[in-house]
Design a protein around this motif. Structure first.
Motif: not given
Length: 218
Positions: A16-21, A33-34
């Motif tokens: 998840h930390p690698f995603y650009v939401w 709903d992050i």
């Protein structure tokens, strides 16, 4: 038809930390709903989105090359539990699936004298639902596939890879390469036809920039 995808990371909240939401497709963002959802809830929604997007695009006779990092394998689980987890995702995906092994796809397998051979790791993924598994592969004598980006690539060769997700040091398509990390393509496979068309566009721009050809601009 041939398709390519990488980095689905089913069931893997570590990614998840690698995603650009904010680059996610709107219909996926609307489900998330992050700020308030637990990571496992977010991951479940994303997994189901990827599976549906894949199956909406792919027919059973299409060939889909998965260029690695399929799903989470837990080193603390036994082999049978990991197999059940992996196959529960792969078996739901349509098409003739072929895997180019990623760095997360063999991390649970000890290697060395007392560990697993690559032949054994390949068989694990074949039984889980891939008809072919390799460390590298090629579409033809000019188009090569691997998990990590190539250190260099020159014409007439074309390299297709994953691994880098949204790291924009790596352009999605260039005259000599394409990144098929799934979030760059709406979390769905991309066809060889689309990559070919985009590659030709990039070749034209490259040639004009380097004055290899002249064109009339209206």
């Amino acid at each position: 038809m041939e398709y390519f995808i990488a980095d689905t990371h089913f069931a893997d909240i570590r990614i998840h930390p690698f995603y650009v939401w904010n680059t996610f497709p709107k219909d996926l963002r609307d489900q998330l709903d992050i700020a308030n959802m637990k990571p496992i809830e977010i991951r479940h929604i994303m997994d189901e989105y990827i599976i549906k997007a894949w199956n909406d695009m792919i027919d059973e006779d299409d060939i889909v090359y998965h260029l690695g990092d399929v799903c989470y394998l837990d080193p603390q689980w036994d082999l049978a539990t990991n197999f059940i987890k992996a196959s529960s995702f792969i078996m739901r995906l349509k098409g003739r699936k072929r895997l180019v092994l990623g760095n997360h796809d063999d991390e649970m397998f000890p290697k060395g004298d007392s560990g697993y051979t690559y032949d054994q790791i390949f068989r694990f993924w074949q039984h889980a639902g891939f008809e072919d598994v390799r460390l590298m592969n090629n579409v033809n004598e000019f188009v090569f596939m691997r998990h990590r980006p190539p250190e260099f690539c020159n014409r007439p060769y074309f390299q297709i890879y994953g691994h880098v997700h949204m790291d924009m040091q790596y352009r999605t398509v260039t005259p000599v390469s394409a990144c098929v990390s799934c979030e760059r393509w709406g979390f769905r496979p991309v066809s060889r036809r689309v990559l070919d068309d985009l590659r030709k566009d990039q070749e034209l721009l490259w040639d004009v920039k380097n004055q290899n050809i002249m064109i009339d601009i209206p």
